[in-house]
Design an enzyme around this catalytic site. Structure first.
Site, PDB file in Angstrom:
ATOM      1  N   GLU A   1     -15.620  29.485   8.211  1.00 31.17           N
ATOM      2  CA  GLU A   1     -16.229  29.011   6.970  1.00 31.17           C
ATOM      3  C   GLU A   1     -16.923  30.095   6.155  1.00 31.17           C
ATOM      4  OE1 GLU A   1     -16.034  26.018   5.540  1.00 31.17           O
ATOM      5  OE2 GLU A   1     -14.729  25.294   7.149  1.00 31.17           O
TER       6      GLU A   1
ATOM      7  N   SER B   1       6.799 -21.105   2.066  1.00 31.70           N
ATOM      8  CA  SER B   1       6.697 -22.187   1.087  1.00 31.70           C
ATOM      9  C   SER B   1       5.357 -22.244   0.371  1.00 31.70           C
ATOM     10  CB  SER B   1       6.963 -23.531   1.767  1.00 31.70           C
ATOM     11  OG  SER B   1       8.329 -23.623   2.138  1.00 31.70           O
TER      12      SER B   1
END
Length: 702
Positions: A96, A374
Site C-alpha cells: 500500500e 397462473s
C-alpha cells in the site's frame, strides 16, 4: 563613444540584476506566502475524530419507531501497535505505501506516477494515496475519485502526520480499514477469516489480509480462493523485493496452503430479521447510493417499514416444518414470502428461505426469479379483458384448441364447454385464459403486466404468457406489490423498506418521497377483479387460503416439469390491509427434486402467514360489487332464464352489450327453431309460476 557604450552596458547589467533580484524576492515571497497558506490550511483541518471511539452502530427502526436491528457485526475492537505482528505491518507497507517511513503524509512521487497514469487513461484510475491519506479518507471523506477529494486528503494527511507518530498512524489505519465479510479492523479480520487472535497470524495470512484492502469483495477467499491466493503471493513478492522477507521465508509463505475458518464468515450470528435487514442494506446502496463502509460504520439511523410483529410471525411460520411438504433427496424444499401494505407500498415482512441460511446470501423473497404460473392470469389476461368490455359473466368455450404448434391444456386434462370468465378464473382453467389473451391481443396484455410492475420483453410475446410463461420470471415481492394494486383501488405503489436515513447527529441524509403511484387498473375494474378473486378463495382453486373472519382474494399458480411434477407452487393474495405472496420450490429442480403438491401447499402457508399477520387488525371488507356477494355471483346465466338474465344485465350495466353477443348474436350451438321452442317452454313455465304466485297471494290474504 566606447566609454558611452560601456556605461550603457553596465546599466543594463545592473538593471538585469535588479530585475532578477526582484523576481527572486517575489518568488520567495510567493513561496513563503504559499507555504504559510498551506500551513494555515493544514492547521485548519479537524482530525479530532481520530481520538473518538472507533465505531458507532447503525440502528434500524421498525414502523413504530422502536429499535429493531443494531448493525454492529464487527464491533471494531481496537488493538495496540505492539499486538500487531511485524509481518502484518511489513505486508501493508509493501503493497500500500512502500515509502511510508519517508514521507510526511503524502508522497509526491506516487502522486506524480498516478497523475501520469490517469492522464494516459483519460480518467481517474489510480489514486496514489499513502497509508496516511487512506486513513484520512476512511475516517473523514467520501470514496469519490476526484481531485478535490485528493486535495482534502493531502491536507488532512499532513495534519495527521504532525500530531501522530508513524506507529500511531499504522495502528489507527489497521483498526479502521475494511477487510470484507463484515470485518472492520485487523482484529475482526483475523477472527473472520482464520478464527485466530491477531498475534497468531502467519506471514502468509498477514499477506492475504493486506492484499484484501484493495478490493475486499472481489478478493474474498471464501468465494474466490484462487484470486485471493494470487493476490497474497503478489504481496509476498513485494515484501521480498523490498527487503522485508528473505528468500527462504518468501518461498515458505508462498507455498503455505490456504486454511480458512471452518464455518466461514458468519457475521449474522444472532442477527434479528436477517432477510428484511438484507433488503434494507440493498435498498440503501441501490436507491440512496450508500457504500457498505457508510452503512456498517456510519452510525446511521435508518427508519424502516418493518412490522416486527408480522416479521416474527412470518419467521415462526417458516420454522414450522409441519406446514411444508416433505423434501426429496438431499435438497430442502425452499420457500419465500413477502408481505406489503398495499396503501403505502411499505414492506412489512420478508422471509427469504428455510433452514440454515447465511446472512446476505440468496434472499428468495427479493432475488428469486421464477415463472409465476397462473398468478399471471389476473394481471395480463383478465384485467385487460375487463377493460376491453368483457364481463365476469361473458362466456368462452373451453375446448381442445391449437395455435400453431401451441396446444394449451387444462390441469385436469378435461374440457368444460361454455364457461363464464368468472368460472374460468376461479377454477384456473387454462384454455379459456389462452383464448382470451388471443382475443384481446398481446399489446394489451403486455401493457397491463407492465402497469402491475412486471417487466416483460419481446421474448415474452407468446400466448404462453397467459399461463405465466415469462423468460425473466418474478419474485414474491414483485407479485405482492402487483396484487396490492387490486387492494388499493387499482393503484400500484412501488414497494420499499426505507422511510428515512439520518446521521448519528439526527441530520436527515435521505428520505423517501411521496409517489403518485401507477394506475394499474381503473377502480371499477379492480373491484370487479377482487370480487372474482374472492371466488377463488371461497369456492375455487384457492379454498385452502381462506381465513376465518376475513375477506380474502387471491390466485393460485403452478408451473410444471414435463414428465415429472411441479417446479413451482405459488399463492398470491390480499385483504384490504395487506398483500402477500408465497412461493415453494427447489433451488435446483431436476428429475430427483420436484414438487408433488399442487398450489394448495402454498395456499396453506399463505393462510398461516396472513392469519398471524392480521391478528390485532380490525376487520375490513372489500368494496361491494354489483352482482357479487362474498365472492359469489348472485346470478348464474342459464338457458331457462335468458330473458330474465338480459333484464338483470341491463340493471347492472345499462346500455352495455355483452361482448360475446357483439361478436355473435346467435348461439353457435342452436338454430332458430331450437331457440323458438325454448322460448315457448320458458313462457309456459312463467305462466305456471304466475299461477303459483296467485295461489300464495290468496293464502296470504286469508
Amino acid at each position: 563613444m566606447r566609454g558611452t557604450s560601456s556605461k550603457t552596458s553596465n546599466r543594463r547589467v545592473l538593471l538585469s540584476r535588479r530585475l532578477a533580484l526582484a523576481l527572486g524576492l517575489s518568488v520567495v515571497a510567493m513561496a513563503a506566502t504559499g507555504w504559510l497558506g498551506l500551513r494555515a490550511m493544514v492547521a485548519a483541518q479537524d482530525i479530532s475524530e481520530l481520538d473518538r471511539p472507533l465505531s458507532t452502530a447503525t440502528i434500524l427502526y421498525d414502523d413504530e419507531g422502536n429499535e429493531a436491528v443494531k448493525l454492529s457485526l464487527n464491533d471494531m475492537e481496537p488493538v495496540s501497535f505492539d499486538q500487531i505482528p511485524v509481518a502484518m505491518i511489513h505486508a501493508i507497507i509493501a503493497v500500500e505505501d512502500r515509502r511510508f517511513y519517508e514521507h510526511q503524509g503524502f508522497d509526491a512521487w506516487s502522486i506524480g506516477r498516478a497523475l501520469l497514469r490517469n492522464t494516459t487513461a483519460g480518467h481517474t484510475v489510480q489514486g496514489g494515496s499513502t497509508i496516511t491519506q487512506q486513513l484520512a479518507k476512511n475516517v473523514f471523506l467520501t470514496h469519490d475519485r476526484t481531485w478535490k477529494r485528493k486535495w482534502s486528503e493531502v491536507l488532512l494527511a499532513s495534519k495527521i502526520e504532525q500530531h501522530y507518530s508513524k506507529d500511531d498512524i499504522m495502528e489507527l489505519y489497521l483498526n479502521h480499514i475494511y477487510f470484507g465479510e463484515g470485518a472492520w479492523g485487523i482484529k475482526r479480520a483475523a477472527e473472520v477469516y482464520f478464527g485466530k487472535e491477531i498475534e497468531q497470524l502467519t506471514i502468509a495470512e498477514s499477506a492475504l489480509l493486506a492484499g484484501l484492502v484493495k478490493a475486499p469483495s472481489a478478493l474474498t477467499p471464501f468465494k474466490r480462493p484462487e484470486e485471493a491466493i494470487e493476490r497474497r503471493n503478489v504481496v509476498l513478492r513485494l515484501m521480498h523485493e523490498q527487503g522485508w522477507l528473505d528468500a527462504a521465508a518468501y518461498e515458505a509463505a508462498a507455498n503455505e496452503p490456504l486454511t480458512l475458518r471452518d464455518e466461514g464468515a458468519n457475521p449474522s450470528e444472532g442477527m434479528p430479521y436477517p432477510y428484511f435487514t438484507d433488503q434494507v442494506l440493498r435498498e440503501a446502496a441501490e436507491q440512496y447510493g450508500l457504500t457498505e463502509d457508510e452503512i456498517w460504520n456510519g452510525g446511521l439511523r435508518i427508519y424502516t417499514t418493518l412490522s416486527a410483529k408480522m416479521q416474527e410471525a412470518a419467521e415462526r411460520v417458516f420454522e414450522n416444518d409441519a406446514l411444508f411438504p416433505e423434501s426429496m433427496g438431499d435438497q430442502l424444499i425452499q420457500a419465500a414470502a413477502a408481505i406489503v401494505d398495499p396503501r403505502t407500498g411499505g414492506v412489512k415482512a420478508l422471509v427469504g428461505g428455510r433452514g440454515e441460511q447465511p446472512f446476505r446470501g440468496f434472499n428468495r423473497a427479493v432475488q428469486l426469479r421464477r415463472q409465476p404460473g397462473s398468478t399471471m392470469k389476473p394481471l395480463a389476461v383478465y384485467t385487460p379483458a375487463l377493460e376491453s368490455g368483457y364481463q365476469p359473466t361473458s362466456r368462452i368455450l373451453d375446448e381442445p384448441v391449437q395455435f400453431g404448434s401451441y396446444a394449451p391444456q387444462n390441469v385436469d386434462k378435461s374440457y368444460h364447454g361454455h364457461v363464464t370468465l368468472y368460472e374460468a378464473l376461479i377454477h384456473s382453467y387454462n384454455i379459456p385464459a389462452v383464448k382470451l389473451l388471443n382475443e384481446i391481443g398481446m399489446d394489451q396484455a403486455m401493457a397491463a403486466a407492465s402497469r402491475f410492475g412486471i417487466s416483460l420483453t419481446d421474448k415474452d410475446r407468446t400466448l404462453g404468457l397467459a399461463l405465466g410463461g415469462t423468460h425473466t420470471g418474478v419474485s414474491p415481492l414483485q407479485l405482492a406489490e402487483a396484487y396490492g394494486a387490486f387492494a388499493n383501488d387499482g393503484l400500484r405503489l412501488d414497494s420499499y423498506t426505507i422511510v428515512r436515513i439520518e446521521s448519528a447527529s439526527g441530520a436527515v441524509l435521505a428520505e423517501r418521497k411521496e409517489e403518485d403511484g401507477t394506475r394499474a387498473a381503473a377502480k371499477e375494474t379492480s373491484d370487479t377483479l377482487t370480487a372474482m378473486l374472492q371466488g377463488v378463495v371461497q369456492s375455487g382453486s384457492g379454498t385452502a387460503a381462506a381465513i376465518e373472519g376475513r375477506e380474502v382474494a387471491g390466485k393460485t399458480g403452478t408451473t410444471e416439469m414435463p414428465g415429472q411434477g411441479a417446479r413451482d407452487n405459488w399463492f398470491v393474495g390480499y385483504t384490504p390491509q395487506l398483500s402477500a405472496a408465497v412461493w415453494l420450490g427447489y433451488d435446483q429442480p431436476d428429475a430427483q427434486h420436484y414438487l408433488t403438491t399442487s398450489s394448495k401447499a402454498a395456499a396453506l402457508i399463505f393462510k398461516e402467514l396472513m392469519g398471524q399477520a392480521l391478528k390485532g387488525l380490525p376487520f375490513e371488507a372489500f368494496p361491494p360489487v354489483s352482482g357479487f356477494h362474498n365472492g359469489q355471483l348472485e346470478w348464474e346465466r342459464s338457458d331457462e332464464r335468458e330473458e330474465e338474465w338480459d333484464a338483470f344485465w341491463q340493471q347492472l350495466w345499462p346500455g352495455k352489450k355483452e361482448p360475446d353477443k357483439e361478436r355473435n348474436d346467435e348461439d353457435e350451438d342452436e338454430d332458430k327453431e331450437e331457440r323458438k321452442e325454448r322460448k315457448q317452454e320458458r313462457k309456459k313455465r312463467e305462466e305456471e309460476r304466475e299461477k303459483k304466485r296467485g295461489k300464495r297471494d290468496d293464502h296470504d290474504d286469508d
